[in-house]
Scaffold this motif. Structure first.
Motif, PDB file in Angstrom:
ATOM      1  N   UNK A 279       0.828  -1.208   0.000  1.00 10.59           N
ATOM      2  CA  UNK A 279       0.000   0.000   0.000  1.00 10.59           C
ATOM      3  C   UNK A 279       0.865   1.262   0.000  1.00 10.59           C
ATOM      4  N   UNK A 280       0.747   2.057  -1.038  1.00  9.72           N
ATOM      5  CA  UNK A 280       1.504   3.311  -1.141  1.00  9.72           C
ATOM      6  C   UNK A 280       0.726   4.408  -0.415  1.00  9.72           C
ATOM      7  N   UNK A 281       0.594   4.234   0.892  1.00  7.90           N
ATOM      8  CA  UNK A 281      -0.139   5.149   1.752  1.00  7.90           C
ATOM      9  C   UNK A 281       0.765   5.547   2.913  1.00  7.90           C
ATOM     10  N   UNK A 282       0.545   6.744   3.445  1.00  5.30           N
ATOM     11  CA  UNK A 282       1.397   7.263   4.511  1.00  5.30           C
ATOM     12  C   UNK A 282       0.845   7.015   5.906  1.00  5.30           C
ATOM     13  N   UNK A 283      -0.310   6.360   5.996  1.00  8.80           N
ATOM     14  CA  UNK A 283      -0.896   6.044   7.300  1.00  8.80           C
ATOM     15  C   UNK A 283      -1.811   4.836   7.140  1.00  8.80           C
ATOM     16  N   UNK A 284      -2.027   4.092   8.220  1.00 15.14           N
ATOM     17  CA  UNK A 284      -2.862   2.883   8.152  1.00 15.14           C
ATOM     18  C   UNK A 284      -4.343   3.197   8.285  1.00 15.14           C
ATOM     19  N   UNK A 285      -4.895   3.940   7.333  1.00 18.51           N
ATOM     20  CA  UNK A 285      -6.280   4.362   7.401  1.00 18.51           C
ATOM     21  C   UNK A 285      -7.243   3.349   6.793  1.00 18.51           C
ATOM     22  N   UNK A 286      -8.443   3.828   6.470  1.00 18.50           N
ATOM     23  CA  UNK A 286      -9.534   2.953   6.033  1.00 18.50           C
ATOM     24  C   UNK A 286      -9.179   2.171   4.774  1.00 18.50           C
ATOM     25  N   UNK A 287      -8.602   2.845   3.788  1.00 13.51           N
ATOM     26  CA  UNK A 287      -8.254   2.147   2.550  1.00 13.51           C
ATOM     27  C   UNK A 287      -7.308   0.980   2.829  1.00 13.51           C
ATOM     28  N   UNK A 288      -6.328   1.211   3.682  1.00 16.03           N
ATOM     29  CA  UNK A 288      -5.327   0.181   3.972  1.00 16.03           C
ATOM     30  C   UNK A 288      -5.956  -0.981   4.739  1.00 16.03           C
ATOM     31  N   UNK A 289      -6.820  -0.683   5.702  1.00 15.88           N
ATOM     32  CA  UNK A 289      -7.361  -1.728   6.574  1.00 15.88           C
ATOM     33  C   UNK A 289      -8.587  -2.422   6.005  1.00 15.88           C
ATOM     34  N   UNK A 290      -9.346  -1.722   5.162  1.00 14.03           N
ATOM     35  CA  UNK A 290     -10.609  -2.289   4.698  1.00 14.03           C
ATOM     36  C   UNK A 290     -10.646  -2.489   3.183  1.00 14.03           C
ATOM     37  N   UNK A 291     -10.461  -1.423   2.419  1.00 12.19           N
ATOM     38  CA  UNK A 291     -10.640  -1.512   0.966  1.00 12.19           C
ATOM     39  C   UNK A 291      -9.627  -2.436   0.304  1.00 12.19           C
ATOM     40  N   UNK A 292      -8.358  -2.290   0.658  1.00 14.12           N
ATOM     41  CA  UNK A 292      -7.332  -3.088  -0.016  1.00 14.12           C
ATOM     42  C   UNK A 292      -7.483  -4.577   0.311  1.00 14.12           C
ATOM     43  N   UNK A 293      -7.665  -4.979   1.584  1.00 13.85           N
ATOM     44  CA  UNK A 293      -7.904  -6.412   1.839  1.00 13.85           C
ATOM     45  C   UNK A 293      -9.136  -6.949   1.109  1.00 13.85           C
ATOM     46  N   UNK A 294     -10.204  -6.139   1.018  1.00 12.59           N
ATOM     47  CA  UNK A 294     -11.394  -6.591   0.295  1.00 12.59           C
ATOM     48  C   UNK A 294     -11.103  -6.776  -1.188  1.00 12.59           C
ATOM     49  N   UNK A 295     -10.309  -5.889  -1.766  1.00 17.28           N
ATOM     50  CA  UNK A 295      -9.944  -6.018  -3.179  1.00 17.28           C
ATOM     51  C   UNK A 295      -9.057  -7.236  -3.414  1.00 17.28           C
ATOM     52  N   UNK A 296      -8.194  -7.522  -2.455  1.00 14.55           N
ATOM     53  CA  UNK A 296      -7.351  -8.720  -2.572  1.00 14.55           C
ATOM     54  C   UNK A 296      -8.222  -9.969  -2.563  1.00 14.55           C
TER      55      UNK A 296
END
Length: 233
Positions: free
Chosen positions: A59-76
């Protein structure tokens, strides 16, 4: 294989910045595909569905926010056809503080300047806690307190970057803004319009990613590879 999962932006320079970050990682000998969690294609599930072997999503994100914890695992879960490991997001990592300082110095920061730390903005408690940690650590690195401002304030009491610049200006002739943003886009345009005398570019720009960001992607990939044989997503 790395799937570099960025937020997504309609700004062409933002997309170029992510592509250049991927190019820098490829130069280390690792195959990379770029995917996006939002706004622009290709989506993470689409890219994973096209692969023919194991991969690590970084995840090319600077903090462990919603996209990192929810959206990306769901997309995986939606797109994977082969084992996938999910790496930690890029931030907050110590090397990014050094990159942040480099960008600020290159923009013209002087020791006597007041400093504002500009972040994107979030309602997510974990993301905000990470930003608070960055604010404290960056102030310690500079040897002076910094004022935190948000390109898109999301909660009552959060300062906009322009408000943070005005607060920091008290008793100072100049204000320098450090941009805690990964790439160009609407948020960085707001930072650039904040009224500060010095505005640093984001960590990745349309002319290239900071080398420490590139190295961090490689490190996150290496750290996550062990999951491919132990507990892939």
């Amino acid at each position: 294989m790395i799937v570099l999962a960025a937020h997504g932006t309609r700004d062409p320079d933002g997309a170029v910045a992510v592509d250049l970050l991927a190019d820098g990682v490829r130069a280390s000998g690792i195959d990379v595909r770029v995917a996006y969690a939002d706004v622009r294609p290709p989506g993470i599930a689409t890219v994973l569905g096209s692969l023919e072997g194991p991969s690590v999503v970084v995840p090319a994100f600077l903090a462990p926010g919603y996209h990192v914890r929810e959206d990306i695992p769901a997309s995986i879960a939606e797109g994977k056809r082969h084992p996938v490991a999910l790496a930690k997001p890029l931030g907050p990592a110590p090397e990014l503080l050094t990159a942040l300082d480099d960008r600020l110095r290159c923009a013209g920061h002087r020791r006597e300047d007041a400093v504002v730390l500009a972040a994107a903005g979030s309602r997510d408690p974990l993301a905000l806690a990470a930003i608070d940690d960055v604010e404290l650590a960056f102030g310690a690195m500079l040897g002076k307190p910094v004022v935190l401002g948000f390109a898109a304030p999301a909660l009552r009491g959060q300062l906009s970057v322009a408000e943070a610049v005005e607060r920091a200006r008290a008793g100072k002739r100049r204000v320098a803004v450090a941009s805690w943003l990964l790439a160009p886009g609407v948020f960085h345009r707001r930072v650039a319009e904040s009224g500060a005398e010095v505005v640093a570019g984001p960590l990745c720009t349309a002319t290239g990613a900071h080398p420490l960001v590139t190295a961090l992607v490689v490190r996150r990939y290496a750290e996550a590879q062990v999951q491919l044989t132990r507990d892939p997503v």
